[in-house]
Design a protein around this motif. Structure first.
Motif, PDB file in Angstrom:
ATOM      1  N   GLU A   1       0.830  -1.200   0.000  1.00 16.77           N
ATOM      2  CA  GLU A   1       0.000   0.000   0.000  1.00 16.77           C
ATOM      3  C   GLU A   1       0.866   1.253   0.000  1.00 16.77           C
ATOM      4  OE1 GLU A   1      -3.599   2.066   2.627  1.00 16.77           O
ATOM      5  OE2 GLU A   1      -2.809   0.089   3.183  1.00 16.77           O
ATOM      6  N   THR A   2       1.956   1.219   0.764  1.00 19.18           N
ATOM      7  CA  THR A   2       2.878   2.363   0.811  1.00 19.18           C
ATOM      8  C   THR A   2       3.564   2.570  -0.535  1.00 19.18           C
ATOM      9  OG1 THR A   2       3.294   1.997   3.173  1.00 19.18           O
ATOM     10  CG2 THR A   2       4.909   3.315   1.973  1.00 19.18           C
ATOM     11  N   LEU A   3       4.042   1.465  -1.120  1.00 17.60           N
ATOM     12  CA  LEU A   3       4.776   1.562  -2.382  1.00 17.60           C
ATOM     13  C   LEU A   3       3.876   1.975  -3.547  1.00 17.60           C
ATOM     14  CD1 LEU A   3       7.062  -1.616  -2.120  1.00 17.60           C
ATOM     15  CD2 LEU A   3       7.728   0.766  -1.738  1.00 17.60           C
ATOM     16  N   SER A   4       2.609   1.649  -3.460  1.00 17.45           N
ATOM     17  CA  SER A   4       1.696   1.928  -4.583  1.00 17.45           C
ATOM     18  C   SER A   4       0.888   3.207  -4.402  1.00 17.45           C
ATOM     19  CB  SER A   4       0.744   0.741  -4.787  1.00 17.45           C
ATOM     20  OG  SER A   4      -0.078   0.573  -3.638  1.00 17.45           O
ATOM     21  N   LYS A   5       1.274   4.034  -3.423  1.00 14.98           N
ATOM     22  CA  LYS A   5       0.513   5.264  -3.172  1.00 14.98           C
ATOM     23  C   LYS A   5       0.531   6.199  -4.393  1.00 14.98           C
ATOM     24  CE  LYS A   5      -0.100   8.970   0.204  1.00 14.98           C
ATOM     25  NZ  LYS A   5      -0.385   9.954  -0.832  1.00 14.98           N
ATOM     26  N   ASP A   6       1.740   6.353  -5.000  1.00 13.31           N
ATOM     27  CA  ASP A   6       1.833   7.222  -6.182  1.00 13.31           C
ATOM     28  C   ASP A   6       0.997   6.671  -7.332  1.00 13.31           C
ATOM     29  OD1 ASP A   6       3.496   8.863  -4.792  1.00 13.31           O
ATOM     30  OD2 ASP A   6       5.357   8.091  -5.670  1.00 13.31           O
ATOM     31  N   LEU A   7       1.007   5.343  -7.486  1.00  9.51           N
ATOM     32  CA  LEU A   7       0.211   4.712  -8.536  1.00  9.51           C
ATOM     33  C   LEU A   7      -1.274   4.987  -8.311  1.00  9.51           C
ATOM     34  CD1 LEU A   7      -0.037   2.716 -10.963  1.00  9.51           C
ATOM     35  CD2 LEU A   7      -0.199   0.892  -9.250  1.00  9.51           C
ATOM     36  N   LYS A   8      -1.695   4.830  -7.056  1.00 11.17           N
ATOM     37  CA  LYS A   8      -3.098   5.057  -6.722  1.00 11.17           C
ATOM     38  C   LYS A   8      -3.495   6.510  -7.006  1.00 11.17           C
ATOM     39  CE  LYS A   8      -6.353   4.661  -2.885  1.00 11.17           C
ATOM     40  NZ  LYS A   8      -6.504   4.361  -1.433  1.00 11.17           N
ATOM     41  N   ASP A   9      -2.612   7.464  -6.617  1.00 12.17           N
ATOM     42  CA  ASP A   9      -2.906   8.877  -6.864  1.00 12.17           C
ATOM     43  C   ASP A   9      -2.987   9.168  -8.360  1.00 12.17           C
ATOM     44  OD1 ASP A   9      -2.924   9.267  -4.152  1.00 12.17           O
ATOM     45  OD2 ASP A   9      -0.882  10.093  -4.055  1.00 12.17           O
ATOM     46  N   SER A  10      -2.066   8.582  -9.128  1.00 13.63           N
ATOM     47  CA  SER A  10      -2.038   8.812 -10.581  1.00 13.63           C
ATOM     48  C   SER A  10      -3.295   8.263 -11.237  1.00 13.63           C
ATOM     49  CB  SER A  10      -0.795   8.174 -11.200  1.00 13.63           C
ATOM     50  OG  SER A  10       0.374   8.769 -10.701  1.00 13.63           O
TER      51      SER A  10
END
Length: 623
Positions: free
Chosen positions: A408-417
């Motif tokens: 979840e931490t590593l994919s935060k930027d992906l989720k925001d994008s």
């Protein structure tokens, strides 16, 4: 213990009751115990000898009047002076023949309890060993009324008593006679054996009855007590005032001969009083002695005969139940202390589990005894297996929690994008894939993920790939052919990850099976090894008893009592037969049958590998 406590109380209504404070003390002693009890007429100096065995001048109440002091049975526990890792338990009993009580049944019960609880019985008397002294020891001839060996036999064989009774030491106090027989000097032991010599009756009824009475108690002493020893003490002093204050005066105020004999007596007891046993091979610990004292006191106080076999069977249930509880609790406690959740691999937690189970198994095996059909071993294995499963589940859960938090931490930027529509552009699919690869690479390089790392990564990719399909289909920078190729690549990666997970699961199943096989083998090996060692100990015990019986047989034969000699020979033959049986492996098939049933009952997995494991173990032990 600096001071004794009452172990068995003599109540006003003539009953006996156990003192919980004393049994609590015993319950805290896990060491094997050497139990020395002293019995004898009141006001004969029993307590003085017990204090000397305790290495102190005070403790057990000596008293200084004609009134009996000790009531019931008093106990003092201390580290054994010469046997490291053992506890010496001293039992001072109420004086027999107390004129204030005049209760012969009470005296018999006291005597029987002392015999049942001790590994060495000291009988204390004054003067000389003659007819009157031996008749005062009539309790020996009456013990069969209150003590039974076997629950099913109405008439116990006297030979059975000697296997369970303590060694017998006769302490004769205030002796003034010279040790001579027919003008020749003799030893103290010779003096005792001469006093126990039988007489032959002539053909008059009065004479026969008198001689039968003479022989009865001597027969019983010889029959019941496999080992006998005599100590003859001089007067401690001729000073009456000193005699009345024996717990206050210094050793210099007492006779050197008396003190020398006292020291010799103590040394003999320390060396020759052995560990208390149950059923020939099972050592009694403090906690077991507490159970024995409770069971025997209840039986004798209720006017029933105390059956040793029944008491041991009852205690075995309690001890085996405690063995299961302590072993499984140790496994759980040590696993909680050793495992840092999550472990990086299943091998790590499995290794820790094996280490903890080994310690737990040692605790279980040490306390467990007479586990018929290995039913308590079955309980132990079932509980350990269940606790192990719980720890493995907990480990997987902790791993999943860590992995999900990391992804979840590593994919935060992906989720925001994704929320901002950053990939809904020309070439967005390429940017999406690059971000996915960056996340996967960083995820793989992070330590401490544990056993569910691949599963969580696959679940994450499966979720994001559904979004990726939409992005790919709408990306005009890709041709139809490129979109098809990307789809095939995605499916191939998915299949590869699934194959990796399946292979990992298959390897894990194999390791789990090997772990179960190893666990079974180690438990069963210890069961068989324990039985083997107990058989060796039984052989040693039987050999000692056989030698004692042969000595008695030869003595009777020498004195011309052929009927007695034949009776002893029959006992010797039975004991030798038992020795031969214990020396073979006739017991092994029964043990194997029991542990096979345990394996199959626990789980089909155990049952499937049990036959291979047990067959190998049987061959190894017989070889």
């Amino acid at each position: 213990m600096d001071l004794p406590v009452c172990l068995i109380e003599n109540t006003a209504d003539g009953k006996f009751q156990i003192n919980v404070k004393a049994t609590d003390i015993l319950s805290g002693i896990s060491q094997p115990v050497v139990v020395v009890a002293i019995v004898g007429l009141y006001r004969t100096g029993k307590s003085y000898l017990m204090n000397k065995l305790a290495g102190s001048q005070k403790g057990f109440d000596l008293g200084s009047t004609v009134q009996a002091q000790t009531k019931g049975i008093w106990m003092r526990c201390l580290p054994h002076p010469t046997k490291e890792g053992h506890t010496l338990v001293l039992l001072d009993t109420e004086g027999l023949g107390d004129v204030e009580k005049g209760d012969k049944i009470n005296d018999l019960r006291i005597f029987c309890l002392a015999v049942l609880l001790s590994s060495a019985l000291v009988y204390n008397s004054k003067g000389v060993i003659e007819e009157d002294a031996i008749e005062k020891l009539h309790y020996v001839g009456e013990m069969a009324e209150l003590i039974k060996v076997k629950s099913k036999d109405n008439d116990d064989d006297e030979a059975d008593y000697s296997r369970h009774f303590p060694i017998f030491v006769w302490a004769v106090r205030d002796v003034t006679l010279k040790l001579e027989f027919n003008g020749s000097p003799i030893t103290e032991d010779d003096y005792l054996e001469n006093a126990l010599t039988l007489k032959k009756a002539e053909n008059t009824l009065e004479n026969v009855e008198r001689i039968e009475k003479h022989n009865k108690y001597r027969d019983c002493i010889r029959m019941y007590f496999k080992s006998r020893k005599c100590f003859m003490f001089d007067l401690p002093t001729g000073d009456k005032e000193v005699l009345q204050n024996m717990d206050e005066v210094s050793e210099e105020q007492l006779s050197p001969a008396f003190m020398a004999k006292t020291n010799t007596f103590c040394d003999y007891i320390y060396k020759n009083a052995g560990v208390k046993y149950m059923d020939d091979v099972h050592k009694v610990t403090g906690s077991t002695l507490a159970n024995l004292a409770t069971k025997y006191t209840e039986a004798i106080s209720s006017s029933n005969a105390a059956c040793m076999e029944d008491v041991v069977a009852s205690i075995s249930v309690a001890e085996n139940t405690a063995a299961v509880r302590e072993g499984t609790q140790h496994y759980e406690d040590t696993m909680k202390a050793k495992v840092n959740f999550p472990t990086e691999t299943q091998d790590q937690i499995r290794q820790l589990s094996e280490e903890c189970e080994k310690e737990a198994r040692s605790i279980f095996m040490k306390r467990s005894f007479k586990d018929k059909d290995q039913q308590f071993l079955k309980q132990y294995l079932e509980i350990v297996e269940e606790k192990e499963k719980e720890f493995f589940k907990r480990n997987d859960k902790a791993s999943r929690t860590e992995c999900e938090k990391l992804i979840e931490t590593l994919s935060k930027d992906l989720k925001d994008s994704l929320e901002q529509g950053s990939y809904a552009i020309l070439g967005g699919y390429k940017k999406f894939n690059e971000e996915m690869e960056r996340i996967a690479e960083k995820y793989k390089n992070e330590p401490g993920k544990g056993t569910k790392a691949d599963d969580v990564l696959k679940e994450f990719k499966d979720r994001q790939n559904l979004i990726g399909v939409s992005i790919r289909m709408n990306d005009e920078a890709l041709s139809d052919q490129q979109k098809k190729a990307e789809e095939e690549k995605m499916n191939k990666e998915k299949e590869e990850l699934e194959r990796k997970i399946e292979e990992s699961q298959r390897l894990e199943e194999n390791k789990k099976m090997e772990h179960q096989r190893k666990l079974l083998e180690e438990n069963f090996r210890e069961v068989i090894e324990k039985e083997k060692q107990q058989r060796l100990l039984l052989q040693e015990q039987l050999q000692t008893i056989i030698k004692d019986k042969e000595r008695e047989r030869d003595m009777y034969r020498k004195q011309g009592y052929e009927e007695h000699a034949r009776m002893y020979q029959e006992q010797i033959n039975d004991l030798k037969k038992e020795h031969e049986e214990s020396n073979s492996f006739q017991w092994l098939p029964l043990i194997i049958s029991g542990i096979s049933a345990v394996a199959i009952a626990i789980s089909p997995v155990y049952g499937g590998i049990a036959s291979i494991v047990i067959s190998g173990l049987a061959q190894a032990f017989q070889g």
